[in-house]
Design a protein around this motif. Structure first.
Motif, PDB file in Angstrom:
ATOM      1  N   SER A  14       9.183  -6.641  50.274  1.00 54.57           N
ATOM      2  CA  SER A  14       9.059  -5.176  50.649  1.00 54.57           C
ATOM      3  C   SER A  14      10.242  -4.312  50.698  1.00 54.57           C
ATOM      4  O   SER A  14      10.498  -3.338  50.029  1.00 54.57           O
ATOM      5  CB  SER A  14       7.945  -4.984  51.748  1.00 54.57           C
ATOM      6  OG  SER A  14       6.893  -5.645  51.463  1.00 54.57           O
ATOM      7  N   LEU A  15      11.326  -4.805  51.472  1.00 53.81           N
ATOM      8  CA  LEU A  15      12.486  -4.228  51.510  1.00 53.81           C
ATOM      9  C   LEU A  15      13.269  -3.837  50.509  1.00 53.81           C
ATOM     10  O   LEU A  15      13.796  -2.787  50.038  1.00 53.81           O
ATOM     11  CB  LEU A  15      13.457  -4.918  52.695  1.00 53.81           C
ATOM     12  CG  LEU A  15      12.874  -4.866  54.131  1.00 53.81           C
ATOM     13  CD1 LEU A  15      13.628  -5.736  54.887  1.00 53.81           C
ATOM     14  CD2 LEU A  15      12.812  -3.233  54.613  1.00 53.81           C
ATOM     15  N   GLU A  17      11.980  -4.028  47.253  1.00 53.38           N
ATOM     16  CA  GLU A  17      11.307  -3.156  46.423  1.00 53.38           C
ATOM     17  C   GLU A  17      11.461  -1.801  46.954  1.00 53.38           C
ATOM     18  O   GLU A  17      11.707  -0.862  45.852  1.00 53.38           O
ATOM     19  CB  GLU A  17       9.787  -3.497  46.505  1.00 53.38           C
ATOM     20  CG  GLU A  17       9.411  -4.763  45.750  1.00 53.38           C
ATOM     21  CD  GLU A  17       7.916  -5.068  46.065  1.00 53.38           C
ATOM     22  OE1 GLU A  17       7.601  -5.827  45.322  1.00 53.38           O
ATOM     23  OE2 GLU A  17       7.261  -4.536  47.120  1.00 53.38           O
ATOM     24  N   ASP A  18      11.606  -1.552  48.101  1.00 57.59           N
ATOM     25  CA  ASP A  18      11.826  -0.194  48.671  1.00 57.59           C
ATOM     26  C   ASP A  18      13.448   0.286  48.377  1.00 57.59           C
ATOM     27  O   ASP A  18      13.460   1.563  47.783  1.00 57.59           O
ATOM     28  CB  ASP A  18      11.865  -0.208  50.436  1.00 57.59           C
ATOM     29  CG  ASP A  18      11.984   1.325  50.771  1.00 57.59           C
ATOM     30  OD1 ASP A  18      11.343   2.344  50.243  1.00 57.59           O
ATOM     31  OD2 ASP A  18      12.773   1.313  51.643  1.00 57.59           O
ATOM     32  N   GLN A  21      13.619   1.323  44.712  1.00 53.40           N
ATOM     33  CA  GLN A  21      13.078   2.508  44.360  1.00 53.40           C
ATOM     34  C   GLN A  21      13.791   3.642  44.782  1.00 53.40           C
ATOM     35  O   GLN A  21      14.215   4.695  44.100  1.00 53.40           O
ATOM     36  CB  GLN A  21      11.721   2.765  45.148  1.00 53.40           C
ATOM     37  CG  GLN A  21      10.346   2.242  44.447  1.00 53.40           C
ATOM     38  CD  GLN A  21      10.344   2.392  42.917  1.00 53.40           C
ATOM     39  OE1 GLN A  21      10.563   1.653  41.946  1.00 53.40           O
ATOM     40  NE2 GLN A  21       9.949   3.760  42.765  1.00 53.40           N
ATOM     41  N   LYS A  22      14.447   3.457  45.846  1.00 56.06           N
ATOM     42  CA  LYS A  22      15.507   4.429  46.497  1.00 56.06           C
ATOM     43  C   LYS A  22      16.857   4.721  45.535  1.00 56.06           C
ATOM     44  O   LYS A  22      17.206   5.674  45.298  1.00 56.06           O
ATOM     45  CB  LYS A  22      15.979   4.075  47.646  1.00 56.06           C
ATOM     46  CG  LYS A  22      14.857   4.389  48.936  1.00 56.06           C
ATOM     47  CD  LYS A  22      15.330   3.832  50.230  1.00 56.06           C
ATOM     48  CE  LYS A  22      14.274   4.384  51.190  1.00 56.06           C
ATOM     49  NZ  LYS A  22      14.596   3.989  52.729  1.00 56.06           N
TER      50      LYS A  22
END
Length: 76
Positions: A14-15, A17-18, A21-22
């Protein structure tokens, strides 16, 4: 693999993926900034730096994508 480690891997996914995206947002913003830069010679050095940063961001995003593919394909 126990549930605790499995949970930490999923949190890491999840981290990542975040972060991906950023970085995509930053890449888009940098590409927009580069395209709006005047074609004057005085901006050549700035344009070169921006081109390098765009290339490095793109490489980083690709690396994150490959890492995520590997993790998502892992049997844990």
């Amino acid at each position: 693999m126990n549930n605790s480690r499995r949970k930490r891997i999923n949190e890491s996914i999840s981290l990542l993926e975040d972060a991906q995206q950023k970085l995509k947002v930053v890449l888009d913003e940098e590409q927009d900034a580069l395209s709006s830069l005047p074609d004057d010679e005085e901006y050549d050095d700035m344009r070169d730096g921006m081109d390098n940063l765009i290339s490095e961001l793109d490489d980083t995003i690709t690396s994150l994508e490959e890492a995520l593919d590997t993790l998502n394909g892992a049997d844990f």
